[in-house]
Design an enzyme around this catalytic site. Structure first.
Site, PDB file in Angstrom:
ATOM      1  CB  THR A  74      39.783  46.569  49.962  1.00  9.85           C
ATOM      2  OG1 THR A  74      39.124  45.934  49.413  1.00  9.85           O
ATOM      3  CG2 THR A  74      40.639  46.166  50.992  1.00  9.85           C
ATOM      4  CB  ALA A 200      42.830  47.569  37.110  1.00 11.31           C
ATOM      5  CG  HIS A 201      40.051  43.288  39.639  1.00 13.39           C
ATOM      6  ND1 HIS A 201      38.717  42.064  40.042  1.00 13.39           N
ATOM      7  CD2 HIS A 201      39.917  44.156  41.073  1.00 13.39           C
ATOM      8  CE1 HIS A 201      38.357  42.644  40.936  1.00 13.39           C
ATOM      9  NE2 HIS A 201      38.778  43.225  41.705  1.00 13.39           N
ATOM     10  CB  THR A 237      59.331  48.834  43.865  1.00 11.04           C
ATOM     11  OG1 THR A 237      60.295  49.661  45.065  1.00 11.04           O
ATOM     12  CG2 THR A 237      59.462  49.515  42.974  1.00 11.04           C
ATOM     13  CB  CYS A 337      33.663  41.289  48.396  1.00 15.94           C
ATOM     14  SG  CYS A 337      35.068  41.538  47.567  1.00 15.94           S
TER      15      CYS A 337
END
Length: 390
Positions: A74, A200-201, A237, A337
């Site tokens: 997203t 990635a999931h 970070t 979603c």
């Protein structure tokens, strides 16, 4: 009677690989520091991050500086569209009629900035109509976003062909490859797009991390300021452990070339076989029919169905999903979603599915955690649930 759950919702998310969990656990102990710090702990984190970047870059045959790490698809989509549009004179953005809601949301933001939006229509299989190419890619189109593989009905889109047409016209093209990449890694250049997003999931990596891959020379503006990480395009970070988990998950995927293999290989030939056998048995139930393209034109792990009563009346997909869950079958009604909405499926509407049938869609997506014995139980559970409807 309690049933063990059979998980058939890989397009929503996937269980992380054991190797991913192991790598992340190890790095939580050794690479927990800020990779921008110059002390020993920071340098260890920076080394782990750099190693992960190189592994990811190799899988897509790109330079590490073409990778921008984000929190997921997203965010990647918004950075791709809003970030590239910032350097363009406002014109027309073309998106397909079956895009993920993230693309639609980003398009609406551009609309508020003076862009016009055009939808590329699809046929009854959910594939964009190539007979519309010349008109849609004419002036003032300056930006295109085309989903690589549609998650709700599994339709594979002709991205390479449209990307070539965009290059010839100087149009920037982005593709949401969130559902395509889990079925195989490919050289980024082979798809021909300027910008590619993924999460990635969806391929057994961790949640909360994704990528935007950009072609050399493609200009982007950041969505927010800060410390200037990710080449100044995504401050904050870096999540070293998540990026390393994503890299490990990518190592488990097969390779393919979209130029010569329009249908990706999938995690294994076993999954394609299991999908085909399961679909054949499910279609023996008169209340179910295939939705979307045939198996040789869709994602290799994907089944999309429309469900009806015995006398042919459309069944509410969300209700059916809940009853199947109680029977031990985990699947989806449309996109995860947008599954909180009881309105008609946008995708099925765009495909021309009539009236109440737009709410009767089911999606089953397989993964390597499933055995033949697991799948043997699914048609019987479907039959029991369907028979319980009045």
């Amino acid at each position: 009677m309690e049933h063990l759950e059979i998980y058939l919702d890989a397009a929503a998310t996937t269980p992380p690989l054991p190797a991913v969990i192991t790598v992340m656990q190890q790095l939580q102990q050794t690479a927990w520091a800020n990779p921008s710090s110059l002390h020993e702990a920071g340098l260890a984190a920076a080394e782990a991050l750099e190693r992960a970047r190189w592994l990811i870059a190799e899988r897509f045959a790109v330079s590490p500086d073409q990778l921008i790490v984000t929190s997921g698809a997203t965010e990647s989509v918004h950075l791709a569209l809003l970030g590239s549009a910032n350097g363009l004179v406002p014109g027309r953005l073309v998106i397909s009629a079956v895009e993920h809601p993230a693309v639609v949301a980003a398009a609406h933001q551009l609309e508020a900035l003076g862009w016009s939006i055009a939808e590329w229509p699809v046929d009854g299989q959910g594939v964009v109509r190539l007979d519309q190419l010349e008109g849609l890619l004419s002036a003032p189109t300056r930006l295109v976003s085309l989903i690589a593989a549609q998650g709700e009905v599994g339709a594979l889109q002709p991205v390479s062909r449209i990307a070539k047409a965009c290059r010839e016209r100087g149009i920037v093209i982005h593709s949401d490859a969130t559902q395509l990449v889990p079925q195989g890694c490919f050289p980024f250049e082979s798809l021909g797009v300027d910008l590619l997003t993924l999460s990635a999931h969806k391929f057994r990596g961790p949640r909360g991390v994704g990528l935007l891959i950009r072609a050399p020379g493609v200009e982007l503006s950041p969505l927010q300021g800060g410390g200037g990480q990710e080449h100044g395009l995504r401050s904050g970070t870096e999540p070293v452990v998540l990026v390393s988990g994503m890299a490990e998950a990518l190592m488990d995927l097969p390779s393919f070339d979209p130029a010569s293999q329009p249908v990706p290989p999938g995690c294994s030939s076993q999954i394609r076989r299991q999908r085909d056998q399961l679909l054949e048995r499910l279609l023996e139930l008169p209340q179910l029919q295939l939705c979307g393209p045939q198996v040789d034109q869709r994602l290799p792990h994907h089944i999309a169905l429309l469900a009806t009563t015995a006398d042919g009346q459309p069944l509410p997909g969300r209700d059916l999903v809940r009853r199947l869950a109680a029977a031990g079958v985990a699947c989806s009604s449309g996109s995860a979603c947008s599954s909180g909405s009881s309105t008609d499926s946008v995708v099925l509407t765009a495909m021309g599915i009539p009236g109440p049938a737009r709410q009767s869609g089911l999606r089953l997506t397989l993964g390597p955690w499933l055995s033949d014995q697991d799948l043997d139980a699914v048609p019987g559970r479907f039959a029991s649930v369907l028979q319980a409807f009045p």
